[in-house]
Design an enzyme around this catalytic site. Structure first.
Site, PDB file in Angstrom:
ATOM      1  N   CYS A  33       0.849  -1.195   0.000  1.00  0.00           N
ATOM      2  CA  CYS A  33       0.000   0.000   0.000  1.00  0.00           C
ATOM      3  C   CYS A  33       0.879   1.237   0.000  1.00  0.00           C
ATOM      4  O   CYS A  33       0.631   2.214  -0.721  1.00  0.00           O
ATOM      5  CB  CYS A  33      -0.883   0.034   1.249  1.00  0.00           C
ATOM      6  SG  CYS A  33      -1.871  -1.432   1.540  1.00  0.00           S
ATOM      7  N   CYS A  35       2.407   3.071  -3.222  1.00  0.00           N
ATOM      8  CA  CYS A  35       1.613   4.071  -3.953  1.00  0.00           C
ATOM      9  C   CYS A  35       1.127   5.200  -3.051  1.00  0.00           C
ATOM     10  O   CYS A  35       1.131   6.356  -3.440  1.00  0.00           O
ATOM     11  CB  CYS A  35       0.401   3.428  -4.606  1.00  0.00           C
ATOM     12  SG  CYS A  35       0.812   2.284  -5.927  1.00  0.00           S
ATOM     13  N   HIS A  36       0.677   4.830  -1.849  1.00  0.00           N
ATOM     14  CA  HIS A  36      -0.008   5.819  -0.999  1.00  0.00           C
ATOM     15  C   HIS A  36       0.899   6.483   0.028  1.00  0.00           C
ATOM     16  O   HIS A  36       0.434   7.365   0.770  1.00  0.00           O
ATOM     17  CB  HIS A  36      -1.194   5.163  -0.274  1.00  0.00           C
ATOM     18  CG  HIS A  36      -2.242   4.620  -1.204  1.00  0.00           C
ATOM     19  ND1 HIS A  36      -3.080   5.438  -1.931  1.00  0.00           N
ATOM     20  CD2 HIS A  36      -2.576   3.352  -1.525  1.00  0.00           C
ATOM     21  CE1 HIS A  36      -3.905   4.675  -2.662  1.00  0.00           C
ATOM     22  NE2 HIS A  36      -3.608   3.413  -2.436  1.00  0.00           N
ATOM     23  N   ARG A  70     -22.144  -6.079  12.720  1.00  0.00           N
ATOM     24  CA  ARG A  70     -23.092  -5.589  13.735  1.00  0.00           C
ATOM     25  C   ARG A  70     -24.500  -5.574  13.155  1.00  0.00           C
ATOM     26  O   ARG A  70     -25.459  -5.920  13.840  1.00  0.00           O
ATOM     27  CB  ARG A  70     -22.670  -4.193  14.203  1.00  0.00           C
ATOM     28  CG  ARG A  70     -23.383  -3.765  15.470  1.00  0.00           C
ATOM     29  CD  ARG A  70     -22.955  -4.659  16.620  1.00  0.00           C
ATOM     30  NE  ARG A  70     -23.756  -4.457  17.833  1.00  0.00           N
ATOM     31  CZ  ARG A  70     -24.927  -5.035  18.061  1.00  0.00           C
ATOM     32  NH1 ARG A  70     -25.471  -5.824  17.169  1.00  0.00           N
ATOM     33  NH2 ARG A  70     -25.571  -4.822  19.190  1.00  0.00           N
ATOM     34  N   CYS A  89     -27.814  -7.549  14.679  1.00  0.00           N
ATOM     35  CA  CYS A  89     -29.114  -6.942  14.957  1.00  0.00           C
ATOM     36  C   CYS A  89     -30.221  -7.710  14.242  1.00  0.00           C
ATOM     37  O   CYS A  89     -31.267  -7.995  14.818  1.00  0.00           O
ATOM     38  CB  CYS A  89     -29.143  -5.493  14.482  1.00  0.00           C
ATOM     39  SG  CYS A  89     -28.638  -4.293  15.721  1.00  0.00           S
TER      40      CYS A  89
END
Lengths: 280, 140, 110
Positions: free
Chosen positions: A95, A98-99, A237, A241
């Site tokens: 990652c 490039c970043h 989550r 629910c």
């Protein structure tokens, strides 16, 4: 059946009305920085006040999030930091190649999620962004939605926006996603015939059995839940629910959950991003 | 043969009654007492040990707890209501100005936690404290 | 996080001689209790926990703990030490599978 459920729900809530939680008036401060965990809602909001899930927790649970060492969610963010600079895929790139520095390049990203993706012409969650980049740029296998790697990376990228206000776009090309999310939020489903709104809009602050109902805000995800003894995504989550109201849950990453994620984020505009947070 | 839900419940109840299905077992008072005696070499007096923990734990899977006892060389922690009562034992040295340690533990239900301390002079002491564990409404 | 068992400690870098300093430790570890069943196969998942934690200072035992499955996942241990001189605090966690995870921190006594 419907009456029975409604009655028992009413009884549960009535029993617990007036039981104040010690943590409700606390302020979240991490490393000297005060987080926005409560604010007045805009006029067009269905809520009077926008309140982070952190406020609904007990003092002991709240405290664990105020110290980055004691917060077990930070283990995942640290693992994400490792993965950030780890080479993966046929392109032989990480990652970071490039970043660069995530604290610069990823700052603010989590606060605007989910977001329209021009190339794919669809609504992208943070997970979608990560996997798209893995496949497109690294030529690497996508990570599973709930894998340790994905949770570590969403924690680490999210951490770069910690303290920034949630600020998602709901207009333009995502307007129809927003509407779809809103519809899902108010639609009763499952054997218990309940909508998100029945707990998280009408009854937040009340007790459902021994649990203190929150507004279902998403500003802290992914979260370390004591119950899970680990990290989980927003969609995990949602699934929990839906299982609870005995509905058939949508899949993680489905259009339904992605639309709902956008709508929920819009109900929390202005709350500080708390990623990676800790809940009970 | 296809069993209906009702059949299954009846079957389970029958087997349970006959002792054929192992129902969740929790530590007996005897097991707790035995663990205390094994560690302390008898039943210690109560007092001189502090247990600091939430009165109500929001989730039994992760309950913060701190034990301390002035002059202790070791402190054993028990969860009297867990299937196995043992949690762990802390051992202190002369490098610890206070015999105090914190950790996070798992509690299967509302129960007493017990801390037993062994002192440098060979004496022992213990404390007991109830921690309520909420069952959760919608754990999700 | 079975693939990524990693210790973390929080130790003050400097201290006064004999000053009480708080040491916080945490290791990412599932603490598999041996009592859970695999949801798919129905079989018991074998126990795999950190069973021992040892802290030494300049090679001398400073604090230790025996752990059982009732310690929560990602075990957290906090204790207090006072050191007489500068030196290396070493922490070791022993896994049921025999692996030992360790980390060292320097404390400078001014």
């Amino acid at each position: 059946m419907k009456t029975l459920v409604a009655l028992s729900l009413a009884a549960t809530l009535a029993l617990s009305a007036g039981q104040a939680f010690a943590g409700e008036d606390s302020e979240l401060v991490i490393d000297g920085e005060t987080f926005v965990t409560k604010l007045d809602a805009p006029a067009d909001s269905p809520l009077a006040e926008i309140i982070s899930g952190w406020r609904f927790r007990s003092n002991e649970t709240q405290e664990l999030q105020t110290d980055d060492f004691e917060n077990p969610a930070m283990i995942f963010a640290e693992y994400g930091e490792e993965l950030w600079s780890r080479v993966d895929g046929a392109e032989g790139k990480s990652c970071a190649d490039c970043h660069g520095d995530a604290s610069e390049s990823m700052k603010g990203l989590r606060a605007s999620m989910p977001k329209w993706h021009e190339g794919k012409a669809t609504l992208f969650t943070l997970e979608d962004h990560i996997n798209w980049s893995r496949e497109e740029h690294q030529k690497a296998e996508p990570w599973k939605w709930e894998s340790q790697e994905m949770l570590a990376m969403t924690s680490y990228i999210g951490l770069q926006s910690r303290g920034m206000p949630v600020n998602v776009a709901t207009d333009g090309p995502v307007a129809e996603w927003y509407e779809k999310g809103k519809e899902l939020y108010y639609t009763r489903v499952g054997q218990l015939d309940m909508a998100c709104a029945n707990c998280h809009e009408t009854n937040y602050g009340n007790m459902i059995r021994a649990d203190h109902l929150s507004q279902g805000q998403t500003n802290g995800f992914p979260v370390y839940r004591m119950k899970w003894q680990g990290m989980g995504s927003i969609h995990r989550r949602f699934k929990g629910c839906m299982d609870n109201i005995r509905a058939t849950p949508y899949k993680r990453g489905s259009d339904e959950f992605t639309a709902l994620e956008l709508y929920l984020a819009s109900r929390g505009q202005g709350l500080s991003v708390e990623t990676p947070s800790l809940r009970n | 043969m296809k069993l209906s839900r009702r059949d299954l419940f009846a079957l389970a109840a029958g087997l349970g009654a006959a002792g054929l299905i192992k129902l969740p077992a929790y530590a007996s008072d005897d097991a707790v007492e035995a663990a205390i005696k094994k560690f302390a070499g008898g039943m210690p007096k109560t007092g001189g040990v502090d247990i600091s923990a939430p009165e109500i734990a929001e989730n039994g899977n992760t309950v913060p707890i701190e034990v301390s006892a002035a002059g202790a060389t070791s402190i054993m922690l028990l969860a009297a209501g867990n299937p196995n009562p043992g949690v762990g034992t802390f051992h202190f040295t002369k490098m610890n100005p206070e015999s105090r340690a914190s950790t996070r533990i798992r509690l299967a239900k509302t129960q007493d936690v017990v801390a037993v301390a062994k002192m440098a002079d060979g004496s022992t002491a213990m404390a007991r404290r109830e921690i309520k564990v909420t069952i959760g409404g919608c754990g999700g | 996080m079975a693939a990524n068992i990693k210790p973390r400690v929080k130790v003050p870098g400097t201290a006064k001689a004999g000053e009480a300093i708080t040491i916080k430790t945490l290791i990412s570890h599932p603490m598999e209790s041996g009592q859970r069943k695999d949801r798919k196969t129905g079989e018991l998942i074998p126990r795999k926990i950190i069973n021992k934690f040892v802290a030494t200072f300049n090679g001398e035992l400073a604090f230790s703990a025996d752990l059982l499955p009732a310690v929560a996942a990602n075990p957290y241990i906090e204790f207090v030490v006072a050191v007489p001189e500068s030196g290396i605090m070493r922490f070791e966690w022993t896994d049921d599978d025999g692996s030992v995870y360790d980390i060292e921190k320097k404390i400078t006594v001014a």
